[in-house]
Design a protein around this motif. Sequence first.
Motif, PDB file in Angstrom:
ATOM      1  N   ASP A 193     -81.398 -33.238  18.337  1.00 49.31           N
ATOM      2  CA  ASP A 193     -80.363 -33.662  19.287  1.00 49.31           C
ATOM      3  C   ASP A 193     -80.834 -33.462  20.728  1.00 49.31           C
ATOM      4  OD1 ASP A 193     -78.691 -34.322  17.186  1.00 49.31           O
ATOM      5  OD2 ASP A 193     -77.522 -32.459  17.317  1.00 49.31           O
ATOM      6  N   TYR A 194     -81.474 -32.330  20.996  1.00 52.50           N
ATOM      7  CA  TYR A 194     -81.987 -32.028  22.333  1.00 52.50           C
ATOM      8  C   TYR A 194     -83.005 -33.085  22.772  1.00 52.50           C
ATOM      9  CZ  TYR A 194     -84.749 -29.650  25.919  1.00 52.50           C
ATOM     10  OH  TYR A 194     -85.425 -29.335  27.069  1.00 52.50           O
ATOM     11  N   HIS A 195     -83.915 -33.434  21.878  1.00 51.39           N
ATOM     12  CA  HIS A 195     -84.950 -34.399  22.239  1.00 51.39           C
ATOM     13  C   HIS A 195     -84.404 -35.824  22.338  1.00 51.39           C
ATOM     14  CE1 HIS A 195     -87.577 -30.987  21.391  1.00 51.39           C
ATOM     15  NE2 HIS A 195     -88.369 -31.579  22.258  1.00 51.39           N
ATOM     16  N   VAL A 196     -83.390 -36.143  21.541  1.00 43.68           N
ATOM     17  CA  VAL A 196     -82.740 -37.451  21.675  1.00 43.68           C
ATOM     18  C   VAL A 196     -82.076 -37.547  23.046  1.00 43.68           C
ATOM     19  CG1 VAL A 196     -80.825 -38.889  20.843  1.00 43.68           C
ATOM     20  CG2 VAL A 196     -82.463 -37.920  19.215  1.00 43.68           C
ATOM     21  N   ALA A 197     -81.454 -36.477  23.505  1.00 47.74           N
ATOM     22  CA  ALA A 197     -80.823 -36.475  24.837  1.00 47.74           C
ATOM     23  C   ALA A 197     -81.872 -36.693  25.929  1.00 47.74           C
ATOM     24  CB  ALA A 197     -80.069 -35.165  25.065  1.00 47.74           C
ATOM     25  N   LYS A 198     -83.031 -36.055  25.790  1.00 45.61           N
ATOM     26  CA  LYS A 198     -84.101 -36.259  26.766  1.00 45.61           C
ATOM     27  C   LYS A 198     -84.594 -37.713  26.728  1.00 45.61           C
ATOM     28  CE  LYS A 198     -87.445 -33.223  26.683  1.00 45.61           C
ATOM     29  NZ  LYS A 198     -88.396 -32.136  26.379  1.00 45.61           N
ATOM     30  N   LEU A 199     -84.690 -38.282  25.535  1.00 51.05           N
ATOM     31  CA  LEU A 199     -85.112 -39.675  25.399  1.00 51.05           C
ATOM     32  C   LEU A 199     -84.105 -40.610  26.062  1.00 51.05           C
ATOM     33  CD1 LEU A 199     -86.909 -41.905  24.251  1.00 51.05           C
ATOM     34  CD2 LEU A 199     -85.719 -41.620  22.057  1.00 51.05           C
ATOM     35  N   LYS A 200     -82.829 -40.359  25.845  1.00 50.85           N
ATOM     36  CA  LYS A 200     -81.787 -41.183  26.465  1.00 50.85           C
ATOM     37  C   LYS A 200     -81.874 -41.117  27.989  1.00 50.85           C
ATOM     38  CE  LYS A 200     -78.339 -41.026  22.790  1.00 50.85           C
ATOM     39  NZ  LYS A 200     -76.997 -40.541  22.411  1.00 50.85           N
ATOM     40  N   ALA A 201     -82.140 -39.934  28.534  1.00 48.96           N
ATOM     41  CA  ALA A 201     -82.277 -39.793  29.990  1.00 48.96           C
ATOM     42  C   ALA A 201     -83.471 -40.588  30.491  1.00 48.96           C
ATOM     43  CB  ALA A 201     -82.408 -38.313  30.366  1.00 48.96           C
ATOM     44  N   ALA A 202     -84.565 -40.565  29.746  1.00 51.68           N
ATOM     45  CA  ALA A 202     -85.756 -41.332  30.148  1.00 51.68           C
ATOM     46  C   ALA A 202     -85.467 -42.830  30.119  1.00 51.68           C
ATOM     47  CB  ALA A 202     -86.935 -40.990  29.239  1.00 51.68           C
ATOM     48  N   VAL A 203     -84.678 -43.271  29.157  1.00 50.62           N
ATOM     49  CA  VAL A 203     -84.298 -44.684  29.079  1.00 50.62           C
ATOM     50  C   VAL A 203     -83.436 -45.051  30.282  1.00 50.62           C
ATOM     51  CG1 VAL A 203     -82.921 -46.370  27.777  1.00 50.62           C
ATOM     52  CG2 VAL A 203     -84.543 -44.870  26.574  1.00 50.62           C
ATOM     53  N   ARG A 204     -82.454 -44.191  30.595  1.00 55.32           N
ATOM     54  CA  ARG A 204     -81.557 -44.472  31.731  1.00 55.32           C
ATOM     55  C   ARG A 204     -82.317 -44.582  33.047  1.00 55.32           C
ATOM     56  NH1 ARG A 204     -78.143 -40.951  29.026  1.00 55.32           N
ATOM     57  NH2 ARG A 204     -78.844 -39.186  30.261  1.00 55.32           N
ATOM     58  N   THR A 205     -83.353 -43.751  33.216  1.00 59.46           N
ATOM     59  CA  THR A 205     -84.098 -43.751  34.480  1.00 59.46           C
ATOM     60  C   THR A 205     -85.348 -44.637  34.420  1.00 59.46           C
ATOM     61  OG1 THR A 205     -85.371 -41.794  33.823  1.00 59.46           O
ATOM     62  CG2 THR A 205     -83.306 -41.427  35.062  1.00 59.46           C
ATOM     63  N   ASN A 206     -85.537 -45.290  33.282  1.00 55.87           N
ATOM     64  CA  ASN A 206     -86.699 -46.166  33.078  1.00 55.87           C
ATOM     65  C   ASN A 206     -88.014 -45.416  33.322  1.00 55.87           C
ATOM     66  OD1 ASN A 206     -87.842 -48.600  32.256  1.00 55.87           O
ATOM     67  ND2 ASN A 206     -88.062 -49.308  34.365  1.00 55.87           N
ATOM     68  N   ASP A 207     -88.058 -44.171  32.891  1.00 58.04           N
ATOM     69  CA  ASP A 207     -89.267 -43.353  33.003  1.00 58.04           C
ATOM     70  C   ASP A 207     -90.150 -43.639  31.789  1.00 58.04           C
ATOM     71  OD1 ASP A 207     -91.214 -41.366  33.114  1.00 58.04           O
ATOM     72  OD2 ASP A 207     -89.805 -39.809  33.751  1.00 58.04           O
ATOM     73  N   ARG A 208     -91.019 -44.640  31.947  1.00 61.83           N
ATOM     74  CA  ARG A 208     -91.796 -45.153  30.813  1.00 61.83           C
ATOM     75  C   ARG A 208     -92.739 -44.108  30.224  1.00 61.83           C
ATOM     76  NH1 ARG A 208     -91.829 -50.636  30.217  1.00 61.83           N
ATOM     77  NH2 ARG A 208     -94.038 -50.693  29.702  1.00 61.83           N
ATOM     78  N   LEU A 209     -93.338 -43.275  31.051  1.00 60.11           N
ATOM     79  CA  LEU A 209     -94.247 -42.243  30.536  1.00 60.11           C
ATOM     80  C   LEU A 209     -93.476 -41.234  29.687  1.00 60.11           C
ATOM     81  CD1 LEU A 209     -97.092 -41.043  30.462  1.00 60.11           C
ATOM     82  CD2 LEU A 209     -96.509 -39.769  32.527  1.00 60.11           C
ATOM     83  N   ARG A 210     -92.359 -40.761  30.192  1.00 65.49           N
ATOM     84  CA  ARG A 210     -91.552 -39.799  29.453  1.00 65.49           C
ATOM     85  C   ARG A 210     -90.913 -40.455  28.223  1.00 65.49           C
ATOM     86  NH1 ARG A 210     -94.384 -36.583  31.307  1.00 65.49           N
ATOM     87  NH2 ARG A 210     -93.964 -35.374  33.155  1.00 65.49           N
ATOM     88  N   LEU A 211     -90.605 -41.741  28.317  1.00 63.61           N
ATOM     89  CA  LEU A 211     -90.012 -42.443  27.198  1.00 63.61           C
ATOM     90  C   LEU A 211     -90.931 -42.372  25.979  1.00 63.61           C
ATOM     91  CD1 LEU A 211     -87.939 -45.587  27.605  1.00 63.61           C
ATOM     92  CD2 LEU A 211     -89.267 -45.254  25.551  1.00 63.61           C
ATOM     93  N   LEU A 212     -92.220 -42.579  26.161  1.00 61.72           N
ATOM     94  CA  LEU A 212     -93.160 -42.469  25.043  1.00 61.72           C
ATOM     95  C   LEU A 212     -93.257 -41.022  24.561  1.00 61.72           C
ATOM     96  CD1 LEU A 212     -95.205 -43.670  23.094  1.00 61.72           C
ATOM     97  CD2 LEU A 212     -96.947 -43.377  24.872  1.00 61.72           C
ATOM     98  N   GLU A 213     -93.367 -40.098  25.489  1.00 68.84           N
ATOM     99  CA  GLU A 213     -93.467 -38.680  25.126  1.00 68.84           C
ATOM    100  C   GLU A 213     -92.240 -38.233  24.326  1.00 68.84           C
ATOM    101  OE1 GLU A 213     -93.256 -34.310  27.296  1.00 68.84           O
ATOM    102  OE2 GLU A 213     -93.809 -36.048  28.510  1.00 68.84           O
TER     103      GLU A 213
END
Length: 94
Positions: A48-68
């Motif tokens: 759940d914690y990592h899904v939340a981080k992924l969602k934040a990366a999607v919202r901010t279009n942080d492509r590097l973090r999105l893959l990570e």
Amino acid sequence: MTQNTEKTTRGERQAKMFMRAMLRELSANERKGGWLGRKRRQHFADLDYHVAKLKAAVRTNDRLRLLEYSADVANHALFIADDWGVLNLEALEE
């Protein structure tokens, strides 16, 4: 020009790239210890914690973090599958 008889599909290339990202994350987080011996509910809390981080990366279009973070989510799904006994990692290593 040599014809390649072992053509890989786009999906296969992407899966290999994603697997490399998963392995990078496993290696980067190795110092935290493995997933074996953790309580099952902790696996889901971590997921759940990592899904939340992924969602934040999607919202901010942080492509590097999105893959990570996508790799982190996949790794936690791996941990859950292994903990529930649906993987035989020893057989895969052979």
